[in-house]
Design an enzyme around this catalytic site. Structure first.
Site, PDB file in Angstrom:
ATOM      1  N   LYS A  59      32.496  44.535  36.869  1.00 18.32           N
ATOM      2  CA  LYS A  59      32.629  44.129  35.450  1.00 18.32           C
ATOM      3  C   LYS A  59      31.592  43.054  35.113  1.00 18.32           C
ATOM      4  O   LYS A  59      30.857  43.169  34.138  1.00 18.32           O
ATOM      5  CB  LYS A  59      34.049  43.608  35.159  1.00 18.32           C
ATOM      6  CG  LYS A  59      35.153  44.601  35.464  1.00 18.32           C
ATOM      7  CD  LYS A  59      36.530  44.069  35.093  1.00 18.32           C
ATOM      8  CE  LYS A  59      36.949  42.819  35.814  1.00 18.32           C
ATOM      9  NZ  LYS A  59      37.137  42.966  37.288  1.00 18.32           N
ATOM     10  N   ARG A  72      44.882  42.050  30.901  1.00 21.78           N
ATOM     11  CA  ARG A  72      45.256  42.535  32.243  1.00 21.78           C
ATOM     12  C   ARG A  72      46.685  43.000  32.295  1.00 21.78           C
ATOM     13  O   ARG A  72      47.158  43.449  33.338  1.00 21.78           O
ATOM     14  CB  ARG A  72      45.116  41.418  33.273  1.00 21.78           C
ATOM     15  CG  ARG A  72      43.699  41.143  33.575  1.00 21.78           C
ATOM     16  CD  ARG A  72      43.552  40.130  34.679  1.00 21.78           C
ATOM     17  NE  ARG A  72      42.203  39.658  34.581  1.00 21.78           N
ATOM     18  CZ  ARG A  72      41.383  39.471  35.579  1.00 21.78           C
ATOM     19  NH1 ARG A  72      41.792  39.661  36.809  1.00 21.78           N
ATOM     20  NH2 ARG A  72      40.167  39.065  35.366  1.00 21.78           N
ATOM     21  N   ARG A  91      29.959  38.888  48.021  1.00 20.10           N
ATOM     22  CA  ARG A  91      29.565  38.408  46.678  1.00 20.10           C
ATOM     23  C   ARG A  91      29.222  36.913  46.660  1.00 20.10           C
ATOM     24  O   ARG A  91      29.925  36.092  47.236  1.00 20.10           O
ATOM     25  CB  ARG A  91      30.696  38.646  45.682  1.00 20.10           C
ATOM     26  CG  ARG A  91      30.367  37.989  44.320  1.00 20.10           C
ATOM     27  CD  ARG A  91      31.248  38.415  43.228  1.00 20.10           C
ATOM     28  NE  ARG A  91      32.629  38.073  43.435  1.00 20.10           N
ATOM     29  CZ  ARG A  91      33.605  38.454  42.623  1.00 20.10           C
ATOM     30  NH1 ARG A  91      33.330  39.162  41.561  1.00 20.10           N
ATOM     31  NH2 ARG A  91      34.849  38.122  42.867  1.00 20.10           N
ATOM     32  N   ARG A 138      33.016  32.395  45.604  1.00 29.61           N
ATOM     33  CA  ARG A 138      34.211  31.975  44.867  1.00 29.61           C
ATOM     34  C   ARG A 138      35.376  31.728  45.831  1.00 29.61           C
ATOM     35  O   ARG A 138      35.581  32.511  46.756  1.00 29.61           O
ATOM     36  CB  ARG A 138      34.612  33.059  43.851  1.00 29.61           C
ATOM     37  CG  ARG A 138      33.765  33.003  42.593  1.00 29.61           C
ATOM     38  CD  ARG A 138      33.981  34.151  41.655  1.00 29.61           C
ATOM     39  NE  ARG A 138      35.320  34.648  41.532  1.00 29.61           N
ATOM     40  CZ  ARG A 138      35.668  35.669  40.746  1.00 29.61           C
ATOM     41  NH1 ARG A 138      34.745  36.268  40.018  1.00 29.61           N
ATOM     42  NH2 ARG A 138      36.901  36.078  40.676  1.00 29.61           N
ATOM     43  N   ARG A 165      44.928  39.827  44.598  1.00 25.16           N
ATOM     44  CA  ARG A 165      44.321  40.200  43.311  1.00 25.16           C
ATOM     45  C   ARG A 165      44.232  41.713  43.177  1.00 25.16           C
ATOM     46  O   ARG A 165      44.490  42.267  42.113  1.00 25.16           O
ATOM     47  CB  ARG A 165      42.936  39.566  43.179  1.00 25.16           C
ATOM     48  CG  ARG A 165      42.999  38.084  42.836  1.00 25.16           C
ATOM     49  CD  ARG A 165      41.749  37.348  43.287  1.00 25.16           C
ATOM     50  NE  ARG A 165      40.543  37.887  42.696  1.00 25.16           N
ATOM     51  CZ  ARG A 165      39.357  37.912  43.321  1.00 25.16           C
ATOM     52  NH1 ARG A 165      39.225  37.464  44.540  1.00 25.16           N
ATOM     53  NH2 ARG A 165      38.307  38.404  42.700  1.00 25.16           N
TER      54      ARG A 165
HETATM   55  P1  AP5 Z   1      31.376  41.833  40.121  1.00 24.05           P
HETATM   56  O1  AP5 Z   1      30.554  42.342  39.006  1.00 24.05           O
HETATM   57  O2  AP5 Z   1      31.353  40.362  40.382  1.00 24.05           O
HETATM   58  O3  AP5 Z   1      32.891  42.343  40.041  1.00 24.05           O
HETATM   59  P2  AP5 Z   1      33.999  42.088  38.922  1.00 24.05           P
HETATM   60  O4  AP5 Z   1      34.500  43.423  38.476  1.00 24.05           O
HETATM   61  O5  AP5 Z   1      33.479  41.158  37.877  1.00 24.05           O
HETATM   62  O6  AP5 Z   1      35.147  41.466  39.798  1.00 24.05           O
HETATM   63  P3  AP5 Z   1      35.859  40.039  39.740  1.00 24.05           P
HETATM   64  O7  AP5 Z   1      36.258  39.710  41.163  1.00 24.05           O
HETATM   65  O8  AP5 Z   1      35.011  39.029  39.029  1.00 24.05           O
HETATM   66  O9  AP5 Z   1      37.113  40.340  38.946  1.00 24.05           O
HETATM   67  P4  AP5 Z   1      38.379  39.442  38.928  1.00 24.05           P
HETATM   68  O10 AP5 Z   1      39.214  40.145  37.978  1.00 24.05           O
HETATM   69  O11 AP5 Z   1      38.990  39.147  40.260  1.00 24.05           O
HETATM   70  O12 AP5 Z   1      37.855  38.020  38.545  1.00 24.05           O
HETATM   71  P5  AP5 Z   1      37.778  37.247  37.179  1.00 24.05           P
HETATM   72  O13 AP5 Z   1      36.683  36.276  37.272  1.00 24.05           O
HETATM   73  O14 AP5 Z   1      37.832  38.180  36.037  1.00 24.05           O
HETATM   74  O15 AP5 Z   1      30.883  42.621  41.446  1.00 24.05           O
HETATM   75  C1  AP5 Z   1      31.449  42.358  42.709  1.00 24.05           C
HETATM   76  C2  AP5 Z   1      30.363  42.439  43.784  1.00 24.05           C
HETATM   77  O16 AP5 Z   1      29.897  43.780  43.904  1.00 24.05           O
HETATM   78  C3  AP5 Z   1      29.122  41.596  43.486  1.00 24.05           C
HETATM   79  O17 AP5 Z   1      28.699  41.002  44.692  1.00 24.05           O
HETATM   80  C4  AP5 Z   1      28.095  42.615  42.953  1.00 24.05           C
HETATM   81  O18 AP5 Z   1      26.758  42.227  43.261  1.00 24.05           O
HETATM   82  C5  AP5 Z   1      28.492  43.871  43.683  1.00 24.05           C
HETATM   83  N1  AP5 Z   1      28.287  45.092  42.887  1.00 24.05           N
HETATM   84  C6  AP5 Z   1      28.614  45.276  41.581  1.00 24.05           C
HETATM   85  N2  AP5 Z   1      28.320  46.531  41.185  1.00 24.05           N
HETATM   86  C7  AP5 Z   1      27.805  47.168  42.289  1.00 24.05           C
HETATM   87  C8  AP5 Z   1      27.324  48.499  42.514  1.00 24.05           C
HETATM   88  N3  AP5 Z   1      27.318  49.422  41.546  1.00 24.05           N
HETATM   89  N4  AP5 Z   1      26.886  48.789  43.758  1.00 24.05           N
HETATM   90  C9  AP5 Z   1      26.892  47.865  44.739  1.00 24.05           C
HETATM   91  N5  AP5 Z   1      27.338  46.576  44.595  1.00 24.05           N
HETATM   92  C10 AP5 Z   1      27.780  46.246  43.378  1.00 24.05           C
HETATM   93  O19 AP5 Z   1      39.200  36.473  37.204  1.00 24.05           O
HETATM   94  C11 AP5 Z   1      39.425  35.442  38.160  1.00 24.05           C
HETATM   95  C12 AP5 Z   1      40.836  34.944  38.044  1.00 24.05           C
HETATM   96  O20 AP5 Z   1      41.071  34.360  36.735  1.00 24.05           O
HETATM   97  C13 AP5 Z   1      41.968  35.999  38.171  1.00 24.05           C
HETATM   98  O21 AP5 Z   1      42.264  36.310  39.519  1.00 24.05           O
HETATM   99  C14 AP5 Z   1      43.120  35.290  37.443  1.00 24.05           C
HETATM  100  O22 AP5 Z   1      43.709  34.290  38.271  1.00 24.05           O
HETATM  101  C15 AP5 Z   1      42.401  34.605  36.284  1.00 24.05           C
HETATM  102  N6  AP5 Z   1      42.372  35.468  35.087  1.00 24.05           N
HETATM  103  C16 AP5 Z   1      41.269  36.035  34.526  1.00 24.05           C
HETATM  104  N7  AP5 Z   1      41.609  36.786  33.474  1.00 24.05           N
HETATM  105  C17 AP5 Z   1      42.961  36.704  33.347  1.00 24.05           C
HETATM  106  C18 AP5 Z   1      43.917  37.302  32.457  1.00 24.05           C
HETATM  107  N8  AP5 Z   1      43.537  38.143  31.490  1.00 24.05           N
HETATM  108  N9  AP5 Z   1      45.237  36.983  32.635  1.00 24.05           N
HETATM  109  C19 AP5 Z   1      45.627  36.120  33.591  1.00 24.05           C
HETATM  110  N10 AP5 Z   1      44.774  35.559  34.487  1.00 24.05           N
HETATM  111  C20 AP5 Z   1      43.445  35.846  34.366  1.00 24.05           C
HETATM  112 MG    MG Z   2      33.860  39.148  37.353  1.00 29.23          MG
END
Ligand code: AP5
Ligand code: MG
Length: 217
Positions: free
Chosen positions: A13, A88, A127, A160, A171
């Site tokens: 994402k 979510r 990552r 992270r 998660r």
């Molecule tokens: P990346 O693009 O970083 O993945 P992502 O989908 O963004 O995954 P996240 O881990 O950031 O999602 P998340 O939901 O856990 O975290 P968030 O910050 O939203 O890619 C991952 C890796 O793969 C990278 O190293 C990249 O280089 C590689 N990659 C990408 N595409 C690739 C490809 N095609 N091929 C090969 N490699 C590739 O949320 C964090 C925390 O915040 C949550 O756990 C929660 O506690 C809180 N939070 C956030 N939103 C909410 C909500 N709506 N409600 C309640 N709590 C929330």
């Molecule tokens: Mg992300």
């Protein structure tokens, strides 16, 4: 145009969103990035959210929903928004629909970025993100040109805290047990599209642009 990007942790994402928002000429809003900014600035909201995030739990709705909805109605988002990580849960999806309706807007489509669980775990373990603007890298699949440095802004890269230990599995469990229910919610509203996220980054980008443009004509 208001787009919701749904995908498990590590599905890409963050990797896709900035470029996709630029291609669609809309504003990019990531709930996780908003939280990490609040945490680094040690605001009251950041202090409250930190423990939930580091454990891999969802941050409660009374903190998350006003933070994201407040951002979505700011001036730079009026022309459209790409939401990464919100909603979510069904409750959050309904809050988003209501919040947008209040300002005569609506979600145009929700995109599910599909990636198998074993690939997600491999990606998350490699990552690194940059301190300044949260640009995303991967030591295995998407390395920076200079180790430990962001290609775009030169800031240091870090892992992270929620990418280590038990938080990762927790998660992913929350995603596959709870967030996945959003697919039915948006399918029922005929807003869902699905894109294969298990391809090269450029190919995923091209498929996202094509699928969204086709859906929101
Ligand atoms: P990346 O693009 O970083 O993945 P992502 O989908 O963004 O995954 P996240 O881990 O950031 O999602 P998340 O939901 O856990 O975290 P968030 O910050 O939203 O890619 C991952 C890796 O793969 C990278 O190293 C990249 O280089 C590689 N990659 C990408 N595409 C690739 C490809 N095609 N091929 C090969 N490699 C590739 O949320 C964090 C925390 O915040 C949550 O756990 C929660 O506690 C809180 N939070 C956030 N939103 C909410 C909500 N709506 N409600 C309640 N709590 C929330
Ligand atoms: Mg992300």
């Amino acid at each position: 145009m208001n787009i919701v990007l749904i995908g498990a942790q590590g599905s890409g994402k963050g990797t896709q969103s900035r470029r996709l928002a630029q291609a669609l000429k809309i504003c990019y809003v990531a709930s996780g990035d908003l939280f990490r900014k609040e945490i680094s600035e040690q605001t009251e909201l950041g202090v409250k959210a930190k423990a939930f995030i580091e454990r891999g739990d969802l941050v409660p709705n009374d903190i998350t929903v006003p933070m994201v909805l407040g951002r979505v109605v700011e001036a730079d988002c009026v022309g459209g928004v790409l939401l990464d990580g919100f909603p979510r849960t069904i409750v959050q999806a309904q809050a988003l629909d209501n919040g947008l309706q209040d300002v005569a807007r609506a979600v145009n489509c929700a995109v599910y970025l599909m990636v198998p669980r074993d690939i997600l775990l491999h990606r998350l373990s490699g990552r690194y993100i940059c301190k300044a603007q949260q640009h995303v890298y991967n030591v295995n699949t998407n390395p920076p040109k200079v180790a430990g440095r962001c290609d775009i802004d030169g800031s240091d890269l870090y892992q992270r805290p929620d990418d280590r230990g038990d938080a990762v599995q927790k998660r992913l469990d929350i995603f596959f047990n709870e967030t996945i229910q959003l697919l039915d919610y948006y399918r029922k509203h005929q807003k869902l599209i699905e894109v294969n996220g298990n391809q090269a980054i450029d190919q995923v980008h091209a498929d996202l642009v094509r699928a969204i443009t086709e859906k929101v004509k």
